[in-house]
Design a protein around this motif. Structure first.
Motif, PDB file in Angstrom:
ATOM      1  N   THR A 239      40.770  -3.135 -57.398  1.00 20.11           N
ATOM      2  CA  THR A 239      40.393  -3.117 -58.815  1.00 20.11           C
ATOM      3  C   THR A 239      41.579  -3.462 -59.702  1.00 20.11           C
TER       4      THR A 239
ATOM      5  N   TYR B  73      35.594   5.286 -55.316  1.00 18.79           N
ATOM      6  CA  TYR B  73      35.415   4.800 -56.682  1.00 18.79           C
ATOM      7  C   TYR B  73      36.764   4.816 -57.370  1.00 18.79           C
ATOM      8  N   LYS B  74      37.153   3.671 -57.896  1.00 18.46           N
ATOM      9  CA  LYS B  74      38.471   3.504 -58.524  1.00 18.46           C
ATOM     10  C   LYS B  74      39.581   3.919 -57.553  1.00 18.46           C
ATOM     11  N   GLY B  75      39.316   3.716 -56.272  1.00 20.33           N
ATOM     12  CA  GLY B  75      40.295   4.062 -55.252  1.00 20.33           C
ATOM     13  C   GLY B  75      40.197   5.508 -54.800  1.00 20.33           C
TER      14      GLY B  75
ATOM     15  N   LYS C  76      26.141   3.531 -58.127  1.00 18.80           N
ATOM     16  CA  LYS C  76      25.550   2.196 -58.282  1.00 18.80           C
ATOM     17  C   LYS C  76      26.528   1.193 -57.677  1.00 18.80           C
TER      18      LYS C  76
ATOM     19  N   VAL D 123      30.304  -2.647 -53.501  1.00 19.79           N
ATOM     20  CA  VAL D 123      31.429  -1.908 -54.081  1.00 19.79           C
ATOM     21  C   VAL D 123      30.849  -1.048 -55.212  1.00 19.79           C
ATOM     22  N   VAL D 124      31.239   0.230 -55.222  1.00 22.00           N
ATOM     23  CA  VAL D 124      30.687   1.129 -56.251  1.00 22.00           C
ATOM     24  C   VAL D 124      31.173   0.691 -57.626  1.00 22.00           C
ATOM     25  N   LYS D 125      30.249   0.477 -58.541  1.00 26.49           N
ATOM     26  CA  LYS D 125      30.677   0.064 -59.879  1.00 26.49           C
ATOM     27  C   LYS D 125      30.518   1.190 -60.896  1.00 26.49           C
ATOM     28  N   MET D 126      29.701   2.187 -60.594  1.00 22.68           N
ATOM     29  CA  MET D 126      29.626   3.346 -61.490  1.00 22.68           C
ATOM     30  C   MET D 126      28.939   4.539 -60.820  1.00 22.68           C
TER      31      MET D 126
ATOM     32  N   LYS E 254      26.305   7.604 -61.695  1.00 17.36           N
ATOM     33  CA  LYS E 254      25.309   8.013 -62.692  1.00 17.36           C
ATOM     34  C   LYS E 254      24.762   9.390 -62.329  1.00 17.36           C
TER      35      LYS E 254
ATOM     36  N   LYS F 225      29.814   8.185 -65.314  1.00 14.62           N
ATOM     37  CA  LYS F 225      29.930   7.356 -66.517  1.00 14.62           C
ATOM     38  C   LYS F 225      28.691   7.549 -67.388  1.00 14.62           C
TER      39      LYS F 225
END
Lengths: 81, 468
Positions: B229, B376-378, B404, B410-413, B415, B444
């Motif tokens: 990222t 997520y975000k590492g 998601k 790759v996980v983008k968010m 929920k 998020k």
């Protein structure tokens, strides 16, 4: 051909899947809506429209609001007519 | 490992060991300070030491001082709420928090390095310990999991990364530290750099919000240890290329899935860059495999390999599609009674990673998880950990948390869907949640729903949730 009628709120909604992006005056950064992932996606989507914004040449505060992003695009299009 | 650093100090006493913003420390200064505080740490006690901080020079001195004092260090990022920090203190049975942050707790000594001087007149404790550090990860029961890594594990990792091509060929390079010290990606840059006489340059969290500072910093970097990222963010800048950044010669990725298109873009702008894709869980000392990604791989592969069989840091087997690690890199089990994927077999420490993988043509591939753990975000996050803490919030009646994914999985968010009392607002839920878990774990999007969809089997219908 650059599409000059990009609906930024709609684009952000697609990226964030949160109707909070439509709230007037919402701070996209402080609210966490425009996190690093959304930031990458937003810039990539704008590239698809032919708008190549450079993060290093942008004041981060301009990304805080939908209006700020719209102005960035407006200015970009004006400069790159 | 300490002998290795000592040799580097003897050979390069005045070389900069670590730099953050405009502050730096040489190898000799770092060694002398660490030894000084190690003596005081030996007098303070024998329990693990919580290092609650970010990337200051004092944090680096604290880490080395703990190793020299034979006391395990527990790096905890400042983004960790005090609620979670208290849990970590309890689990580790620590008697000391080293920090510059100004926080305080009852029943435990909280001080900065200078504060250790008060122990000068005390006598030294006898300390027997083979644990180097303990890193805490998200736990599915809502309690963070403590992963103790032994000095032998760490020694094996340092040996492996120092021999990894092309990292082994570099002399006197500047290594970028992107990750916080509480995230074990930093184990790679920290020990690779200090044990091989390089200069470690930290990207401060403030800088991560200032793109101009990032690119100024990158101009001095030879080797970057980063998440995909981070590089994607860099690639948004059209001036990030080989001509403008001629020093940039190698990037070591770990902590997230590396996408083909990211490598393609990198090769377009850095045709001579060496790109390493590494893999490994915290339980096996940061990484157990790594492979140089070649252009040929981009043509033939949808999924990039994460290692090759002749170059593993430890034994790797695929059992029922799961990557199982055995031997030198593997920890000796979690703190407390939690067993997780750890087991012993024929005298070896083994760990069932939960990662689905396979080996093909001598290369290791990882293609997802067996459970609800995500990257997520590492960061490694258990979705159940978030749900557990959502359920603690007054007014939340039911909840479910989902990840998601983008088209490359790759996980983008993250929920959350919540069923709540009428007077319970999303803003309140978010604020309450931030008291319990680090901000990067807070979903998020938190969406209020009247009821959670149920499928024919009576379980939460996650597919339907994604369409809400």
């Amino acid at each position: 051909m650059i599409d000059t009628k990009i609906d930024i709120s709609k684009l952000l909604y697609e990226l964030c899947e949160d109707s909070a992006v439509y709230e007037k005056g919402i701070d996209l950064i402080d609210s966490g809506l425009l996190d690093s992932y959304a930031f990458i996606e937003l810039f990539s989507r704008l590239e698809d429209y032919g708008i190549n914004l450079q993060p290093t040449r942008i004041d981060r505060n301009q990304l805080r609001t939908v209006e700020g992003i719209e102005k960035l695009i407006h200015d970009y299009l004006k400069e790159n007519k | 490992m300490l002998n290795r650093i000592k040799r580097v100090v003897e050979l390069n006493p005045n070389k900069i060991a670590y730099k953050v913003k405009n502050n730096y420390i040489t190898y000799k200064e770092l060694w002398d300070s660490s030894n000084h505080y190690a003596e005081l740490l030996k007098k303070q006690g024998s329990s693990p030491v919580i290092i609650y901080g970010h990337k200051s020079i004092n944090v680096v001195i604290s880490i080395l001082a703990c190793l020299l004092a034979n006391r395990p260090y527990v790096p905890v990022g400042l983004c960790t709420p005090s609620y979670r920090l208290k849990k970590i203190i309890t689990i580790t049975k620590s008697s000391l928090v080293l920090t510059d942050s100004g926080i305080s707790f009852a029943n435990i000594d909280v001080c900065n390095l200078e504060g250790l001087e008060k122990y000068r007149e005390c006598s030294k404790k006898i300390i027997h310990n083979d644990i180097a550090y303990m890193i805490f990860t998200s736990g599915s029961t809502g309690v963070p999991k403590g992963v103790p890594i032994s000095k032998a594990n760490l020694h094996n990792f340092i040996d492996w990364i120092s021999k990894l091509k092309p990292l082994c060929s570099y002399k006197d390079v500047y290594v970028l530290n992107q990750a916080s010290f509480s995230f074990d990606l930093s184990v790679a840059d920290f020990y690779y750099s200090l044990c091989n006489g390089h200069t470690l340059v930290a990207l401060d969290s403030d800088l991560q919000e200032d793109y101009n500072e990032i690119f100024e910093l990158l101009s001095v970097i030879d080797v970057a240890v980063v998440t995909p990222t981070f590089i994607k963010l860099c690639l948004l800048n059209s001036e990030f290329n080989e001509k403008k950044y001629p020093k940039f010669k190698c990037v070591y990725f770990c902590g997230e899935q590396l996408e083909v298109k990211t490598v393609q873009k990198l090769y377009e702008v850095f045709p001579h860059l060496n790109i390493i894709n590494a893999y490994g869980p915290t339980e096996a000392t940061s990484a157990v495999s790594g492979i140089l990604i070649t252009r040929d791989m981009l043509k033939d592969f949808q999924l990039l390999p994460v290692g090759e069989v002749n170059n593993f840091a430890t034994d790797i087997e695929i059992i029922n599609d799961e990557i199982v690690l055995k031997g030198k890199s593997v920890f000796r089990g979690y703190l407390g009674n939690y067993l997780g994927g750890y087991y012993r077999e024929n005298g070896l420490d083994c760990y069932k990673t939960g990662d689905i993988g396979y080996i093909q043509d001598g290369k290791l591939y990882c293609k997802g998880r067996k459970d609800s753990q995500i990257k997520y975000k590492g960061y490694r996050i258990e979705l159940n950990d978030i749900e557990y803490h959502l359920n603690l919030i007054h007014g939340v009646r039911e909840c479910v948390v989902v990840a998601k994914y983008n088209e490359n999985f790759v996980v983008k968010m993250i929920k959350a869907f919540v069923v709540v009392d009428d007077d319970c607002h999303v803003d309140t839920i978010r604020k309450e949640l931030e008291k319990y878990i680090p901000k990067y774990m807070v979903p998020k999007t938190i969406k209020k729903v009247d009821k959670l969809p149920i499928n024919q089997n009576g379980k939460i219908d996650r597919k339907a949730l994604n369409e809400l």
